[in-house]
Design a protein around this motif. Sequence first.
Motif, PDB file in Angstrom:
ATOM      1  N   GLU A  23      88.609  31.144   3.722  1.00 29.20           N
ATOM      2  CA  GLU A  23      89.952  31.125   4.296  1.00 29.20           C
ATOM      3  C   GLU A  23      90.857  30.114   3.590  1.00 29.20           C
ATOM      4  O   GLU A  23      92.075  30.343   3.484  1.00 29.20           O
ATOM      5  N   MET A  24      90.285  29.029   3.118  1.00 32.97           N
ATOM      6  CA  MET A  24      91.102  28.032   2.423  1.00 32.97           C
ATOM      7  C   MET A  24      91.697  28.597   1.139  1.00 32.97           C
ATOM      8  O   MET A  24      92.844  28.298   0.778  1.00 32.97           O
ATOM      9  N   VAL A  25      90.909  29.411   0.433  1.00 34.44           N
ATOM     10  CA  VAL A  25      91.404  30.008  -0.807  1.00 34.44           C
ATOM     11  C   VAL A  25      92.617  30.888  -0.534  1.00 34.44           C
ATOM     12  O   VAL A  25      93.571  30.921  -1.320  1.00 34.44           O
ATOM     13  N   LYS A  26      92.619  31.577   0.597  1.00 34.77           N
ATOM     14  CA  LYS A  26      93.728  32.492   0.926  1.00 34.77           C
ATOM     15  C   LYS A  26      95.042  31.757   1.134  1.00 34.77           C
ATOM     16  O   LYS A  26      96.117  32.312   0.854  1.00 34.77           O
ATOM     17  N   VAL A  27      94.980  30.524   1.627  1.00 32.46           N
ATOM     18  CA  VAL A  27      96.217  29.793   1.963  1.00 32.46           C
ATOM     19  C   VAL A  27      96.319  28.476   1.192  1.00 32.46           C
ATOM     20  O   VAL A  27      97.038  27.558   1.618  1.00 32.46           O
ATOM     21  N   ALA A  51      88.029  26.962  14.899  1.00 25.28           N
ATOM     22  CA  ALA A  51      89.212  26.116  15.092  1.00 25.28           C
ATOM     23  C   ALA A  51      89.753  25.652  13.751  1.00 25.28           C
ATOM     24  O   ALA A  51      90.978  25.567  13.559  1.00 25.28           O
ATOM     25  N   ALA A  52      88.855  25.372  12.813  1.00 26.47           N
ATOM     26  CA  ALA A  52      89.289  24.930  11.490  1.00 26.47           C
ATOM     27  C   ALA A  52      90.065  26.024  10.776  1.00 26.47           C
ATOM     28  O   ALA A  52      91.090  25.764  10.136  1.00 26.47           O
ATOM     29  N   VAL A  53      89.591  27.270  10.869  1.00 25.16           N
ATOM     30  CA  VAL A  53      90.281  28.389  10.225  1.00 25.16           C
ATOM     31  C   VAL A  53      91.679  28.562  10.798  1.00 25.16           C
ATOM     32  O   VAL A  53      92.655  28.777  10.056  1.00 25.16           O
ATOM     33  N   GLN A  54      91.811  28.473  12.115  1.00 25.39           N
ATOM     34  CA  GLN A  54      93.127  28.598  12.739  1.00 25.39           C
ATOM     35  C   GLN A  54      94.037  27.435  12.347  1.00 25.39           C
ATOM     36  O   GLN A  54      95.250  27.619  12.163  1.00 25.39           O
ATOM     37  N   ALA A  55      93.444  26.261  12.172  1.00 19.46           N
ATOM     38  CA  ALA A  55      94.258  25.070  11.862  1.00 19.46           C
ATOM     39  C   ALA A  55      94.800  25.094  10.438  1.00 19.46           C
ATOM     40  O   ALA A  55      95.752  24.356  10.132  1.00 19.46           O
ATOM     41  N   LEU A  56      94.230  25.927   9.567  1.00 24.07           N
ATOM     42  CA  LEU A  56      94.673  25.953   8.174  1.00 24.07           C
ATOM     43  C   LEU A  56      96.143  26.327   8.035  1.00 24.07           C
ATOM     44  O   LEU A  56      96.783  25.976   7.043  1.00 24.07           O
ATOM     45  N   GLU A  57      96.673  27.062   8.989  1.00 28.61           N
ATOM     46  CA  GLU A  57      98.085  27.455   8.923  1.00 28.61           C
ATOM     47  C   GLU A  57      99.024  26.276   9.134  1.00 28.61           C
ATOM     48  O   GLU A  57     100.190  26.331   8.730  1.00 28.61           O
TER      49      GLU A  57
END
Length: 461
Positions: free
Chosen positions: A54-58, A23-29
């Motif tokens: 995933e945070m580094v990517k966005v 859920a955290a990964v999806q919420a990063l957007e």
Amino acid sequence: MDAKNPKTLMDLAIQCLLRHESAAVQALENIPRDIFIPLFIAAFKGGHKNILSEMVKVWPFYCLHLGTLTVQEPHRELLKAMIENLPVYPAKNSASRKPKLRILDLRRDIDCRITCPKIRIKPPFCFHSCTYSENSVTKMEEQLRFTDLESSVHLPRPIDLIMDLSLDNSLMEREFVIVLMRKIRESFGALHICCRDLQVDKLGDCKCTLRILDLNCVNQLSVDKGSLSDITYVLSQMSHLKSLSLFKVTFRSLSGKVFKNFLSHLQRMENLKKLNLSSFCLKNHLDSVLRVLPPNLDFLYLSFCDISYRDFRFLAQCPQVSHLKILNLSHNTMNWDDFVPFQTLLLNLSGTLKHLEISHCLINDSAISVLIPALVCCTHLHVLGFAANPITMPMLVNIMHSLTPLMRLKYVIYPIPMHCYERWRFQGRLDRRRLAMVQLQLKAMLQVAGRHDMKWITYPE
């Protein structure tokens, strides 16, 4: 829960995200930018590799620094994951959050925030960005301004990876270097490795790894075991060194071409503040090194350098070392009759010297008696080490009486007096009862002098 405390509410929200990684990964957007920094800190401390990847990517800011976060052995896997997921290509999905990360700084710096405040309207946008290399983000982005916009959309994005690197040929180090090499190939050179502090153990075994680094970015270099020719080749690619430490360097002659080339490149280091040449045999050639150094050197370490009386006479009058804060001359035999040059050196440094090391130098009572008047003038002295020298108890008492008025002097590492040995050092057994009596007497003298803040320490050989 105190509803007026937003920090507590933020902590609860972040802990909830960390418990539900998918859920955290999806919420990063969609999560606000302000949540990224506290979420990153919590994820790093908690070892959440997937979320960090995933945070580094966005990442929605120009730079990302570890700052005050402590990197221990388990965190190495987190660092590798962050490097592997650096977004060197534009996002394929136009609807996704576009990555803005241009600088990833993996150094620990207590004075650095996780990201720099956006207060500049033109480059560099990061206070810690690389300023020396032509391959840095700042320089590469300037070049891309003159590139056709449509053709540049599909090009790799320039990124600076700032780090301190220790090449010790360990398995952990080799695995880390493999990750770096793989990412450099993937980016087609757009990833710029900006190493600021480089430590090398056995230089001859690390030549391949050094090829992936931009050595002109290095401002602190330490080499333990290497040939002078290899070291000179590395120095030829550097211009901005502030600190150079060389240990156990091998070379044939101080009169040959290799040594002259080394001096020519050392002379280019105009920003050099610290020089450590431990175990670098310089007998009767110290002047050759000192002449090429920039003025206002702060730290000079010359232990195990086989310094001669001739060297010391030059050192005493050398303008390049007239403002030293730290001077280490330990493990150089000083059984000379004339200690006036040493006295002159201390008087010249009396306004700046904070730390002096002269242990294992065979300095005796008559020599130290010449130095005491100059030491008393060193009012900034904070640490004095003169252990393992043949000093008698009466002279040690004299030294303490002379030095206790130096209010900035806090630590003294003193030699065990000669009477505590059956025969002085190495040849005789230490009488620990006599040593205990010495320690009690010195402690009492400190109390009488009112120097409860001063520590006198010795180490049995």
